[in-house]
Structure formats: C-alpha cells, structure tokens
Design a protein around this motif. Sequence first.
Motif: not given
Length: 346
Positions: A12-13, A16, A177, A292
């Motif tokens: 998710d990070e 974004k 993914n 990340e």
Amino acid sequence: MTKNDSVPIGLDEFVKLTNIAHWIYRIWTIAFILIGLTGNFIALIIFIRWANQLSVYIYFSFLCIINIVILLIDMNYHFLLSFILDDNILVKTLLPITCKFIFFLTYLFRYLFIWTIVVINIDRFIYLNEHSFKKKFCQRRTAKMMCFVLILLSFLANWHFLIYFNQPIITEVPLDNTCFLDGLTCHCTSLNTAYRSFWKNIWPIYNLMIFGIIPLVTMITCCILIIRNIYLTRRRIFDGRRNSDVSVNSKNHNLRSIIKTLIWLDLLFPITIFPSLSLQIYINYQSPKQCEKIGIMNLVFSLVFAMMYIKNTFAFFIFYFAGQQFRRALSKLIHCRNTFDYTESR
C-alpha cells in the motif's frame, strides 16, 4: 522485488508513493518543456545575432540547441511519455523500434552539453591570456570546428548503444502485486552477455568519469584561473599602469557577464548531476528489496531526475540575470529592434 500470490508487505505504501512520484514526473516535465523551449529559443535568437561578433556566442548558440534537443527527446521520452502512454503501447510498439536510438541520443546530447561548457571555460581562459595561441583558438572558425569535434567525440563515446542494442529485450510490466523501481518495468538491454556485464559493472564508473569527475575538475580549474586572471588585471590597473591596460579592462568589462554565466553553469553542474549519478550507481550495486523502500526510492528519483534538467530548462534565466547586455538585447528583441550592440570582434 516480490512476486508471490499474496500481497507483499508494504505494498500500500509503495502504491501511494509511486503514484505521487508519477504525478511529480508529469508536472515537472510539462512545466520544464514549456519554460525551457521558450527560453532557449529566445536565447538562441540573441546568440545567433551575436555569433559574428564574438566566438564564445557560437558555443552559447550550440548550447541552446543542445538544451532544446535534450528537452524534446531525452526528458520527454524518459519522463513524460512513459507515464502518459499505455504500458502495452510503450512496451510492445515504441521501445522495440526506438530503444537503441533513444539511449544513444540521450547520452550523446548529455555529453555534448557538459563538454560544451568545459570548452567555453577553456576558451575564456585562453582568451584572457596575452598569448599568440588565443588568436587561433578564440576565433569563430575554431569555435565551429570545436563544436564539430565535440559531436564526433560524443558519438565515439556512445557508439556502443547502436552496436549492442540491436536486439533489445523488453521486460514486461510486472503484476499488480509487484513492487518495482521506476525505469526497470520496461527497459532495453542486449543479448550480448559481455555487454550486459559492461553495462552493469563498468558503464556506471565510465559514465561518472566522462560525464562527471573529469569535466568538473577541468571546469573548476579553468574557472579559478579565469577569476585569478581578472583579479591580476584589476590589480595592475590599480598599480598605475592604466594606460597600457585600458583595452584589457574594456575586454574584462564585457567578459564579466560571460564569467558570471559560466560560474552559475559550473556551480549548477555538480549540484544537479551528481545526486542522480550517485543514486544510479547505488541502485546498480545495491537495489532495495522491501516494497516501502522501493516506493521511497521512486519518490526520491522523481525529484532527483528533475534536478538534472534545471540547467537545461532555466539557462535563459542564467543568461538574463548574469548579463546586462543580454537583458538589453532581449528588450530590443521584444520591441522588434534590429540593433544588437557589441564591442568585441573576436
């Protein structure tokens, strides 16, 4: 990179941060293209009108042309098209045709830009020395010949792209993914194993030396010698030899705007180039693995790569604020006057 069916940790990070990075690419590339093309075209018009009066303005004209090509080809291709075109069009249609030519042209004009600045530094250093060699080197004919030599040398330094990128491998875009570094989703390489080893292990150092360290050392050396020469000239005038140094002082007065421009270009070079070179070398030898960290690196690259083109985009403003004559010439150009005064003829 992670290619499991399960969702990677930090995905998710990564999404974004990477989306923010892609929007940053779009914003600064469009802004830089609009500002850079306008400014460089205006500066080119002024320098072409001055080219018959002073040899250094042939180099500045050449520099403006290089800036225009870099903005249109290099920056546009790498940092705009790749984020506005559909991935399938980019990977299956565009890259197989343009891959080796884009790599070749990218490095060709990047090398031309920096080594043109180096030659300008050398030209002005020789010009300030009362030596017979300056009568041959600091001439319009020599300047045109040096531009041709720079093109030839840059071609020789980058010919390997045309030879070994004749069968590029296009890496398919990863699955949803997957965490990936920008620029590694679809890139070109060669089937030649030895050349791939050269590209990964030798090219980063080769590029750092030719594009970074050698020109930087040369520019700094010439810049220091130029400033020293001007200082000594002023000191001679202060010591009472005003009559013999009037012509030299007049030349230095006209030269000050060029020196200011060179100092700004010399300063901007390491500030804008070395962060991206260092990051590329770091990625080549130690690529981040966690999602990340990969997202953070993508965001950093979106800002660092923008720095690379500051000197190409805002060259007009360097010329404008560094030179009173340039400002006067711009005013005359805006008011459609054809008189471009210049006192030197070298």
